[in-house]
Design a protein around this motif. Structure first.
Motif, short mmCIF file in Angstrom:
data_model
loop_
_atom_site.label_atom_id
_atom_site.label_comp_id
_atom_site.label_asym_id
_atom_site.label_seq_id
_atom_site.Cartn_x
_atom_site.Cartn_y
_atom_site.Cartn_z
N GLN A 93 4.39 9.30 6.34
CA GLN A 93 5.48 9.65 5.33
C GLN A 93 7.00 9.90 5.83
O GLN A 93 7.80 9.47 5.18
N SER A 94 7.30 10.33 6.99
CA SER A 94 8.74 10.75 7.41
C SER A 94 9.41 11.39 6.20
O SER A 94 10.36 10.71 5.90
N SER A 95 9.10 12.73 6.13
CA SER A 95 9.43 13.27 4.82
C SER A 95 10.79 14.00 5.03
O SER A 95 11.37 14.54 4.10
N VAL A 134 2.48 6.10 2.61
CA VAL A 134 1.29 5.49 2.36
C VAL A 134 0.47 6.12 1.11
O VAL A 134 0.04 7.64 1.21
N ALA A 135 0.36 5.33 0.18
CA ALA A 135 -0.06 5.96 -0.94
C ALA A 135 -1.34 6.75 -1.05
O ALA A 135 -1.45 7.82 -1.67
N HIS A 136 -2.29 6.34 -0.23
CA HIS A 136 -3.46 6.77 -0.23
C HIS A 136 -3.56 8.26 0.46
O HIS A 136 -4.30 8.95 0.24
N GLY A 152 -3.54 4.04 -9.39
CA GLY A 152 -3.53 5.52 -9.43
C GLY A 152 -2.40 6.31 -9.45
O GLY A 152 -2.38 7.35 -9.64
N LEU A 153 -1.36 5.52 -9.23
CA LEU A 153 -0.32 6.24 -9.24
C LEU A 153 1.09 5.41 -9.96
O LEU A 153 1.02 4.25 -9.94
N ASP A 206 0.77 -1.40 0.09
CA ASP A 206 0.09 0.10 0.02
C ASP A 206 0.78 1.38 -0.01
O ASP A 206 0.54 2.22 0.12
N GLU A 207 2.11 0.91 -0.27
CA GLU A 207 3.12 2.38 -0.32
C GLU A 207 3.54 2.61 -1.57
O GLU A 207 3.80 1.72 -2.40
N VAL A 208 4.10 3.78 -1.74
CA VAL A 208 5.17 4.16 -2.99
C VAL A 208 6.41 4.58 -2.07
O VAL A 208 6.51 5.24 -1.10
N THR A 209 7.39 4.43 -2.74
CA THR A 209 8.71 5.08 -2.73
C THR A 209 8.89 6.42 -3.32
O THR A 209 8.47 6.45 -4.46
#
Ligand code: NAD
Ligand code: ZN
Length: 366
Positions: free
Chosen positions: A138-140, A148-150, A76-77, A28-31
């Motif tokens: 996110q921890s940006s 988390v993608a959503h 969707g990503l 459910d995540e994106v890098t």
């Protein structure tokens, strides 16, 4: 992969930029390769442990960047998409389904546990110990992170990523409290307490909504002067005069809407007392758990006021952030005037300038 990240170690301690191992994104995540991240007052109070987020952890929750890898269940990503990253939410509880994901029943766990829901962390230190991740999903404060993608909001290919990150929290919080919760009518009056990034975003939103009396209250003269240049019709230095009486005088009895962005008990009381009959006030400023405010409920009762507490502007980020971008593009929400960029290596200077009031909204550019 290896990435550089700013690690929060403990209360009052400087962030340390360290090389960490980042694992693969979960389904459910994106890098995301972070392009920039805003610095929010909330990062400072978490570092200082007002809320018990386990440290060491990578904080940062106003990220904007480019998708570099996509988890197997994400829809969707695609790799190469540009995203602004907002808070995580479950999407399945009654608050999420009712259109209020910032009140997600699982909000605290998803945003403040510094762990994924499976208990893992995305980051590992060189000595093999876990470093907290997934702060606000996110921890940006990292050059690469799993998000988390959503919680992401896809933006245009030419969107200014080095500006848009703060839309994911501070700017969304102030603007959303005004546009989504207080909803001032054109021609109405509003008082905003605290002229930090959140208060200034609220002021810009009130102006965009057509409020005709916008009173900004603070104790720092330079911030009040800046507010006058950006849209405040009046300012009150609450060190010099009692804001509730000053506001009553300016408005002939009190404002229709008011917002406390300070979380200071005495200011919350001033904000409440500045409301006119049947006025609507809101609190967004954060205070330590257990903080009480001195309010005269005897007098308050007969004035028929209402009060809201607001998380993240009660926004649906995928709907609200594009609206703020559209307003910004046509010059009706010039939040760029609040920002100043810093190199990643200067992250501690960015926090110091935010705390001293020197910079309203620092943005770390990677
Ligand atoms: P900031 O520190 O930049 O701004 C706070 C402002 O309040 C400053 O200008 C300061 O001078 C003023 N202030 C402090 N004490 C005062 C007093 N006694 N009287 C009048 N003014 C006073 O912080 P910010 O980034 O604008 O964030 C504001 C608050 O919102 C913080 O507490 C932050 O943690 C919180 N926050 C809440 C949410 C939410 O979802 N509810 C989201 C983001 C931030
Ligand atoms: Zn924040």
């Amino acid at each position: 992969m290896k990435t550089r990240a700013a690690v929060a170690l403990g209360p009052g301690q400087d962030f340390e930029i360290r090389e960490l191992e980042l694992d693969e994104p979960r389904p459910d995540e994106v890098t995301v390769r972070m392009v920039a991240s805003g610095v929010c007052h909330t990062d400072a109070i978490i570092r200082d442990q007002w809320y018990p987020v386990p440290l060491p952890a990578v904080l940062g929750h106003e990220g904007a960047g480019v998708v570099e890898a996509v988890g197997s269940a994400v829809q969707g990503l695609e790799v190469g998409d540009r995203v602004v990253v907002g808070p995580a939410f479950c999407g399945e509880c009654e608050q999420c389904l009712a259109g209020h994901p910032m009140y997600c029943l699982n909000f605290y766990d998803r945003n403040f546990s510094a762990r994924r829901t499976d208990g893992s962390t995305a980051f590992t230190a060189a000595d093999g110990t876990a470093v907290g991740s997934n702060f606000f999903g996110q921890s940006s404060f990292a050059e690469h992170t799993n998000v988390v993608a959503h919680g992401t909001v896809k933006v245009a290919e030419d969107a200014p990523l080095d500006l848009l990150g703060p839309l994911g929290c501070g700017i969304m919080t102030g603007a959303g409290a005004v546009l989504n919760v207080l909803a001032p009518k054109p021609g109405s009056s509003i008082a905003i307490f605290g002229t930090g990034a959140v208060g200034m975003a609220a002021m810009l939103a009130a102006k965009a909504a057509g409020a005709s009396t916008i009173i900004m209250v603070d104790i720092v003269p330079s911030r009040l002067e800046f507010a006058r240049g950006l849209g405040a019709t009046h300012t009150v230095n609450s060190k010099e005069q009692d804001p509730a009486s000053a506001i009553a005088e300016l408005t002939g009895g009190g404002v229709e809407y008011a917002l406390d962005t300070t979380g200071v008990p005495a200011v919350f009381a001033q904000m409440t007392n500045s409301l006119g009959i049947r006025g609507h006030g809101a609190l967004v400023g954060a205070a330590r758990m257990g903080t009480e405010a001195p309010i005269d409920i005897g007098t308050l009762l007969v004035r028929g006021v209402s009060m809201s507490t607001v998380v993240e502007g009660d926004a649906v980020p995928k709907e609200f952030i594009p609206r703020l971008i559209a307003l910004h593009e046509r010059g009706a929400f010039p939040f760029d005037a609040l920002t100043k960029t810093y190199a990643f290596d200067d992250i501690n200077a960015a926090f110091a300038d935010s705390a001293s009031g020197e910079t309203l909204k620092p943005i770390i550019v990677y």
